[in-house]
Scaffold this motif. Sequence first.
Motif, PDB file in Angstrom:
ATOM      1  N   GLY A   1       0.841  -1.187   0.000  1.00 34.93           N
ATOM      2  CA  GLY A   1       0.000   0.000   0.000  1.00 34.93           C
ATOM      3  C   GLY A   1       0.875   1.235   0.000  1.00 34.93           C
ATOM      4  N   GLU A   2       0.303   2.325   0.464  1.00 35.08           N
ATOM      5  CA  GLU A   2       1.031   3.589   0.468  1.00 35.08           C
ATOM      6  C   GLU A   2       1.619   3.884   1.848  1.00 35.08           C
ATOM      7  N   ALA A   3       2.761   4.580   1.817  1.00 33.10           N
ATOM      8  CA  ALA A   3       3.415   5.032   3.044  1.00 33.10           C
ATOM      9  C   ALA A   3       3.676   6.522   2.945  1.00 33.10           C
ATOM     10  N   SER A   4       3.629   7.173   4.079  1.00 34.78           N
ATOM     11  CA  SER A   4       4.002   8.571   4.176  1.00 34.78           C
ATOM     12  C   SER A   4       4.822   8.731   5.448  1.00 34.78           C
ATOM     13  N   PHE A   5       5.028   9.973   5.868  1.00 39.39           N
ATOM     14  CA  PHE A   5       5.800  10.209   7.084  1.00 39.39           C
ATOM     15  C   PHE A   5       5.102  11.250   7.944  1.00 39.39           C
ATOM     16  N   TYR A   6       5.475  11.259   9.217  1.00 37.07           N
ATOM     17  CA  TYR A   6       4.883  12.172  10.188  1.00 37.07           C
ATOM     18  C   TYR A   6       5.277  13.617   9.895  1.00 37.07           C
ATOM     19  N   ALA A   7       4.336  14.518  10.093  1.00 38.54           N
ATOM     20  CA  ALA A   7       4.620  15.948  10.009  1.00 38.54           C
ATOM     21  C   ALA A   7       5.465  16.348  11.225  1.00 38.54           C
ATOM     22  N   ASP A   8       6.235  17.405  11.080  1.00 40.78           N
ATOM     23  CA  ASP A   8       7.113  17.862  12.165  1.00 40.78           C
ATOM     24  C   ASP A   8       6.347  18.223  13.438  1.00 40.78           C
ATOM     25  N   LYS A   9       5.070  18.596  13.311  1.00 42.04           N
ATOM     26  CA  LYS A   9       4.302  19.000  14.498  1.00 42.04           C
ATOM     27  C   LYS A   9       4.125  17.861  15.504  1.00 42.04           C
ATOM     28  N   PHE A  10       4.385  16.619  15.090  1.00 46.63           N
ATOM     29  CA  PHE A  10       4.237  15.480  15.997  1.00 46.63           C
ATOM     30  C   PHE A  10       5.487  15.213  16.835  1.00 46.63           C
ATOM     31  N   GLN A  11       6.580  15.879  16.533  1.00 44.66           N
ATOM     32  CA  GLN A  11       7.826  15.696  17.292  1.00 44.66           C
ATOM     33  C   GLN A  11       7.557  15.932  18.780  1.00 44.66           C
ATOM     34  N   GLY A  12       7.917  14.949  19.594  1.00 45.72           N
ATOM     35  CA  GLY A  12       7.778  15.067  21.043  1.00 45.72           C
ATOM     36  C   GLY A  12       6.414  14.697  21.594  1.00 45.72           C
ATOM     37  N   ARG A  13       5.422  14.518  20.744  1.00 48.33           N
ATOM     38  CA  ARG A  13       4.094  14.116  21.220  1.00 48.33           C
ATOM     39  C   ARG A  13       4.104  12.637  21.582  1.00 48.33           C
ATOM     40  N   LEU A  14       3.163  12.236  22.407  1.00 52.40           N
ATOM     41  CA  LEU A  14       3.074  10.840  22.807  1.00 52.40           C
ATOM     42  C   LEU A  14       2.513   9.989  21.677  1.00 52.40           C
ATOM     43  N   THR A  15       3.132   8.823  21.483  1.00 54.43           N
ATOM     44  CA  THR A  15       2.599   7.849  20.542  1.00 54.43           C
ATOM     45  C   THR A  15       1.597   6.973  21.292  1.00 54.43           C
ATOM     46  N   ALA A  16       0.920   6.098  20.568  1.00 52.79           N
ATOM     47  CA  ALA A  16      -0.104   5.251  21.176  1.00 52.79           C
ATOM     48  C   ALA A  16       0.454   4.296  22.225  1.00 52.79           C
ATOM     49  N   ASN A  17       1.747   3.972  22.148  1.00 48.32           N
ATOM     50  CA  ASN A  17       2.313   3.087  23.171  1.00 48.32           C
ATOM     51  C   ASN A  17       2.913   3.867  24.340  1.00 48.32           C
ATOM     52  N   GLY A  18       2.776   5.201  24.336  1.00 49.82           N
ATOM     53  CA  GLY A  18       3.228   6.023  25.458  1.00 49.82           C
ATOM     54  C   GLY A  18       4.605   6.630  25.292  1.00 49.82           C
ATOM     55  N   GLU A  19       5.318   6.292  24.225  1.00 47.63           N
ATOM     56  CA  GLU A  19       6.632   6.888  23.968  1.00 47.63           C
ATOM     57  C   GLU A  19       6.471   8.287  23.403  1.00 47.63           C
ATOM     58  N   ARG A  20       7.509   9.082  23.531  1.00 47.10           N
ATOM     59  CA  ARG A  20       7.554  10.382  22.856  1.00 47.10           C
ATOM     60  C   ARG A  20       8.005  10.145  21.427  1.00 47.10           C
ATOM     61  N   PHE A  21       7.279  10.725  20.470  1.00 48.48           N
ATOM     62  CA  PHE A  21       7.637  10.547  19.071  1.00 48.48           C
ATOM     63  C   PHE A  21       8.930  11.292  18.759  1.00 48.48           C
ATOM     64  N   ASN A  22       9.794  10.641  17.973  1.00 49.87           N
ATOM     65  CA  ASN A  22      11.077  11.208  17.602  1.00 49.87           C
ATOM     66  C   ASN A  22      11.274  11.009  16.099  1.00 49.87           C
ATOM     67  N   GLN A  23      11.353  12.102  15.342  1.00 51.56           N
ATOM     68  CA  GLN A  23      11.541  12.020  13.896  1.00 51.56           C
ATOM     69  C   GLN A  23      12.835  11.307  13.511  1.00 51.56           C
ATOM     70  N   ARG A  24      13.821  11.271  14.406  1.00 53.15           N
ATOM     71  CA  ARG A  24      15.113  10.644  14.090  1.00 53.15           C
ATOM     72  C   ARG A  24      15.130   9.141  14.389  1.00 53.15           C
ATOM     73  N   ALA A  25      14.126   8.649  15.080  1.00 48.84           N
ATOM     74  CA  ALA A  25      14.068   7.221  15.418  1.00 48.84           C
ATOM     75  C   ALA A  25      13.546   6.422  14.230  1.00 48.84           C
ATOM     76  N   GLN A  26      13.874   5.166  14.192  1.00 46.84           N
ATOM     77  CA  GLN A  26      13.401   4.277  13.126  1.00 46.84           C
ATOM     78  C   GLN A  26      12.114   3.603  13.609  1.00 46.84           C
ATOM     79  N   THR A  27      11.024   4.381  13.591  1.00 44.77           N
ATOM     80  CA  THR A  27       9.744   3.908  14.104  1.00 44.77           C
ATOM     81  C   THR A  27       8.639   4.187  13.096  1.00 44.77           C
ATOM     82  N   ALA A  28       7.465   3.581  13.373  1.00 48.02           N
ATOM     83  CA  ALA A  28       6.344   3.722  12.449  1.00 48.02           C
ATOM     84  C   ALA A  28       5.026   3.463  13.155  1.00 48.02           C
ATOM     85  N   ALA A  29       3.957   3.883  12.471  1.00 53.18           N
ATOM     86  CA  ALA A  29       2.592   3.621  12.929  1.00 53.18           C
ATOM     87  C   ALA A  29       1.941   2.623  11.987  1.00 53.18           C
ATOM     88  N   HIS A  30       1.252   1.643  12.572  1.00 55.59           N
ATOM     89  CA  HIS A  30       0.481   0.672  11.806  1.00 55.59           C
ATOM     90  C   HIS A  30      -0.813   0.419  12.557  1.00 55.59           C
TER      91      HIS A  30
END
Length: 128
Positions: free
Chosen positions: A36-65
């Motif tokens: 399917g299609e993939a995109s990336f997080y907008a910069d405004k999400f930097q530092g916000r909590l992800t669904a698992n409780g971590e702080r989102f980091n644009q430099r980390a090798q992470t993703a949402a599914h």
Amino acid sequence: MNLQKTLLMICVCVGLAACSGGLLSRDESKGFSQQGEASFYADKFQGRLTANGERFNQRAQTAAHKRLPFGVKVRVTNIANNKSTVVRINDRGPFVSGRVIDLSKSAFRRIANTQEGVIDVKVEVIER
């Protein structure tokens, strides 16, 4: 008050994920593959909590599914150029029709130019 907002956000994310076809267990995710299609997080999400409780980091090798368990590692391959990267699932989404995964900006850059915005990918679970 901030704790209440955080807990509410976690509940909303879990609820949305539960409505999206059902979460896969670690055992069910074995051999999981999707295109399917993939995109990336907008910069405004930097530092916000992800669904698992971590702080989102644009430099980390992470993703949402939507369905894969948190902590699962997946190989994401750009179909156009065959470049791939490995990311860890730590968030829920994407909630845009046709998209199967949202990548951190650094993960997206490993397989495509961010100016492309949205690319066709193959997602394969490699580590449960």
